[in-house]
Every structure is written in C-alpha cells, then in structure tokens.
Design an enzyme around this catalytic site. Sequence first.
Site, PDB file in Angstrom:
ATOM      1  N   ARG A 241      71.797  66.679  28.707  1.00 57.36           N
ATOM      2  CA  ARG A 241      72.801  65.874  29.399  1.00 57.36           C
ATOM      3  C   ARG A 241      72.776  66.204  30.877  1.00 57.36           C
ATOM      4  O   ARG A 241      72.055  67.072  31.318  1.00 57.36           O
ATOM      5  CB  ARG A 241      74.196  66.142  28.832  1.00 57.36           C
ATOM      6  CG  ARG A 241      74.573  65.235  27.683  1.00 57.36           C
ATOM      7  CD  ARG A 241      76.064  64.954  27.671  1.00 57.36           C
ATOM      8  NE  ARG A 241      76.478  64.142  28.804  1.00 57.36           N
ATOM      9  CZ  ARG A 241      77.743  63.827  29.049  1.00 57.36           C
ATOM     10  NH1 ARG A 241      78.705  64.279  28.267  1.00 57.36           N
ATOM     11  NH2 ARG A 241      78.043  63.069  30.078  1.00 57.36           N
TER      12      ARG A 241
ATOM     13  N   ARG B 261      68.876  66.637  35.562  1.00 57.26           N
ATOM     14  CA  ARG B 261      67.752  66.508  34.633  1.00 57.26           C
ATOM     15  C   ARG B 261      66.424  66.773  35.326  1.00 57.26           C
ATOM     16  O   ARG B 261      65.546  67.433  34.757  1.00 57.26           O
ATOM     17  CB  ARG B 261      67.771  65.117  33.996  1.00 57.26           C
ATOM     18  CG  ARG B 261      69.025  64.870  33.172  1.00 57.26           C
ATOM     19  CD  ARG B 261      68.978  63.517  32.490  1.00 57.26           C
ATOM     20  NE  ARG B 261      70.283  63.156  31.961  1.00 57.26           N
ATOM     21  CZ  ARG B 261      70.492  62.343  30.950  1.00 57.26           C
ATOM     22  NH1 ARG B 261      69.469  61.782  30.344  1.00 57.26           N
ATOM     23  NH2 ARG B 261      71.713  62.068  30.531  1.00 57.26           N
TER      24      ARG B 261
ATOM     25  N   LYS C 130      73.899  48.780  29.529  1.00 54.67           N
ATOM     26  CA  LYS C 130      73.656  49.366  28.209  1.00 54.67           C
ATOM     27  C   LYS C 130      74.793  50.282  27.761  1.00 54.67           C
ATOM     28  O   LYS C 130      74.848  50.682  26.604  1.00 54.67           O
ATOM     29  CB  LYS C 130      72.326  50.104  28.171  1.00 54.67           C
ATOM     30  CG  LYS C 130      72.243  51.366  28.997  1.00 54.67           C
ATOM     31  CD  LYS C 130      70.870  52.017  28.806  1.00 54.67           C
ATOM     32  CE  LYS C 130      70.745  53.292  29.612  1.00 54.67           C
ATOM     33  NZ  LYS C 130      69.435  53.938  29.411  1.00 54.67           N
ATOM     34  N   ASP C 131      75.734  50.612  28.675  1.00 55.97           N
ATOM     35  CA  ASP C 131      76.900  51.406  28.290  1.00 55.97           C
ATOM     36  C   ASP C 131      77.985  50.567  27.621  1.00 55.97           C
ATOM     37  O   ASP C 131      78.903  51.127  27.013  1.00 55.97           O
ATOM     38  CB  ASP C 131      77.519  52.071  29.523  1.00 55.97           C
ATOM     39  CG  ASP C 131      76.664  53.188  30.095  1.00 55.97           C
ATOM     40  OD1 ASP C 131      75.727  53.622  29.402  1.00 55.97           O
ATOM     41  OD2 ASP C 131      76.932  53.618  31.230  1.00 55.97           O
TER      42      ASP C 131
ATOM     43  N   ARG D  34      67.114  57.168  20.895  1.00 54.89           N
ATOM     44  CA  ARG D  34      66.020  56.189  20.858  1.00 54.89           C
ATOM     45  C   ARG D  34      64.736  56.805  21.403  1.00 54.89           C
ATOM     46  O   ARG D  34      63.650  56.633  20.827  1.00 54.89           O
ATOM     47  CB  ARG D  34      66.414  54.962  21.681  1.00 54.89           C
ATOM     48  CG  ARG D  34      65.268  54.002  21.963  1.00 54.89           C
ATOM     49  CD  ARG D  34      65.672  52.969  23.010  1.00 54.89           C
ATOM     50  NE  ARG D  34      66.058  53.607  24.268  1.00 54.89           N
ATOM     51  CZ  ARG D  34      65.194  53.993  25.211  1.00 54.89           C
ATOM     52  NH1 ARG D  34      63.896  53.818  25.036  1.00 54.89           N
ATOM     53  NH2 ARG D  34      65.626  54.545  26.322  1.00 54.89           N
ATOM     54  N   ARG D  35      64.840  57.531  22.503  1.00 56.53           N
ATOM     55  CA  ARG D  35      63.653  58.160  23.083  1.00 56.53           C
ATOM     56  C   ARG D  35      63.159  59.311  22.208  1.00 56.53           C
ATOM     57  O   ARG D  35      61.953  59.485  22.016  1.00 56.53           O
ATOM     58  CB  ARG D  35      63.963  58.679  24.492  1.00 56.53           C
ATOM     59  CG  ARG D  35      64.270  57.573  25.497  1.00 56.53           C
ATOM     60  CD  ARG D  35      64.433  58.147  26.899  1.00 56.53           C
ATOM     61  NE  ARG D  35      64.837  57.108  27.833  1.00 56.53           N
ATOM     62  CZ  ARG D  35      65.936  57.140  28.576  1.00 56.53           C
ATOM     63  NH1 ARG D  35      66.757  58.173  28.487  1.00 56.53           N
ATOM     64  NH2 ARG D  35      66.226  56.153  29.404  1.00 56.53           N
TER      65      ARG D  35
ATOM     66  N   CYS E 144      75.523  55.420  16.663  1.00 61.05           N
ATOM     67  CA  CYS E 144      74.917  56.519  17.412  1.00 61.05           C
ATOM     68  C   CYS E 144      73.836  57.251  16.630  1.00 61.05           C
ATOM     69  O   CYS E 144      73.025  57.956  17.215  1.00 61.05           O
ATOM     70  CB  CYS E 144      75.993  57.503  17.855  1.00 61.05           C
ATOM     71  SG  CYS E 144      76.873  58.262  16.475  1.00 61.05           S
TER      72      CYS E 144
END
Length: 322
Positions: free
Chosen positions: A145, A151, A79-80, A127-128, A240
């Site tokens: 981040r 996290r 996905k990157d 998206r989240r 983005c």
Amino acid sequence: MSAPLRLGTRGSKLATAQSGQVADALTARTGRPVELVEVVTAGDRSNAPVHRLGVGVFVSALRDALVAGTIDFAVHSYKDLPTATAPGLHIAAVPQRQDPRDALVARDGKTLAELAAGANVGTGALRRIAQLHALGLQLSVTPIRGNIDTRLGRVLGPEADLDAVVLARAGLARIDRTDAITETLDPMLMLPAPAQGALAVECRVDDPDLVELLAMLDDAPSRAAITAERAMLATLEAGCSAPVAAYAEVAEGDTGDEIYLRGAVISPDGTREVRLSRTGTPADAAEIGKALATELLELGADSILGPQGHDGLGTQQFGSTE
C-alpha cells in the site's frame, strides 16, 4: 467575475494532480475559475490493505461533501467508483482517458521477463497479483500500500526492499514519473482494471448549469470504453476476492466506429482463468459489457468468483491503485 467553482479532491499527490488538470482544462474551456477543496476519505486514514477496506472507501467522503453542498463537483479515479449509481449525483464528464496499461518499475532497468525466479514484486491490486502468478515466472508477489512515491521508494529508494513494483501507467504520467518505468506491460500479459486510467467528473443532478458546463470536458470514445468495462464488472458483481480485468478500445471500423472489449476473471493464485472478447458499436457499449460478462459466467467465471467473489453491489473493491 463568477465565484470560483469548488472542486473536491483527495489530498494525495496523484489526486491533487489529476484534479488540478481537470480544473485547468475547465477554466481554459469556460473561463470559470476553480479552487481545489481537500476532502479526507476513509481510505486516506487507514493503513489496511486496499481490498479489505470496503466499497467506495476513496469516494464516499467526496460524495457526502457533494450532497452537503460543501463542494460543487468532484474528480475521482473512475476505477474507485462503485458501479451502482449514487442517488442525486451525475457523472457529467469522462475526460480523455490516459493510457490504461500497467507499468513495471524494476531495479537495474529490468523488464518483467528479465526478473529472476523468486524476484519480489510488489502491487496493491489482486487483479495484478493473479495475473503475475498466471504468467508462471515464479515471482514472489507482495501486497503493498501507499502513494506512488512510497511504492517507488520500495524499489528505487535507499531502503529498497523489492525488486520491482507494478503500478498504473496513468498515475505515473499524471505526476510526471514515467521516467521510472522500465516496461509498459502489454494488455495481453496484464489486462488492466475496468476504468483504469480514466477520471470521473461528478456533480449534483439538481445543478443543470454545472452539468452542462462540465459536459464540455467529456470525451465520447473514453466514456463508451468505460461504459462497456463497468457494465461487464457490474454484471459479474465482482467483489474484492475475485480479480477481474477489462479493457475496451474504440477504433474506426469498416462501417464506422467499433468498440472492442476484452475481459477476464482470474483466480488469485493464477491457476484458473476465463478470458473472452466481444465487439460492437459504441452506442451499444453497456450491452456489450453485459453480454461479455454473461458469456464469462457461462464459461465458468462464476466458479472462480465463488461465494466470496460477489458482494451483491456490483462493485470492485480494489481501491485506488493508480
């Protein structure tokens, strides 16, 4: 014995874990030894929010090393990758995809529905953020981040300042931290990012022997699902500022394998969304993705994307949020 193949990888715990898994699988299949070569990317050097870093921030240095010949192949979180193809490079394998769903890690073992109104939930993906707002749970969503351990520390550590974080389940699985998950989120609640949970094994086009060798790691159903999701993303030209989600599944149908693709475009505040699905055969994966994107645009996704939602490159600038 043949000289070890040089596998380029980012230096994060997740990147080295998934690259090591690919290396081990390749050696097991072919007998060829593989050594990991750490490559520092622009995304690793910056503390800026992921969606502000630009296109391909986690992959460009790896691709430069490939072109220069300092590594033989690279492993990316799929996905990157920008959806535009890279001249002279080839995705030789898409290994079997990990579970693409998102996962919640919350204090006191809570599920998403059990979080109180105003609970502070952290995530690095627009998206989240958009889909959390769309659920109408009155959660406070904080962009964050950092690597997975950082996290998790925001929720589980001694200086925890969040009630929960949302991460990709695949990333937690690859570093053996699924024990921290309090809920794996149903795609009906949180549709994954295009290609989430999948890896891309990339090498140079002009190395046909290696292309053939790496192809042994390819999983056809995973490649078909990723092809459909990324064709949808490329056709939308999503940038983005526009959260885009997609999830394709390949399953046995009445007349052979079928692919079922779901896609969505959601405004960042969660107040507007367009969701659709489409089915077809794995052989038509790219066309299914393109057709679904076209239908999404016809139903108003373009107005959600807006002039800032298109970067003209067919890339989603969310960066690595596994």
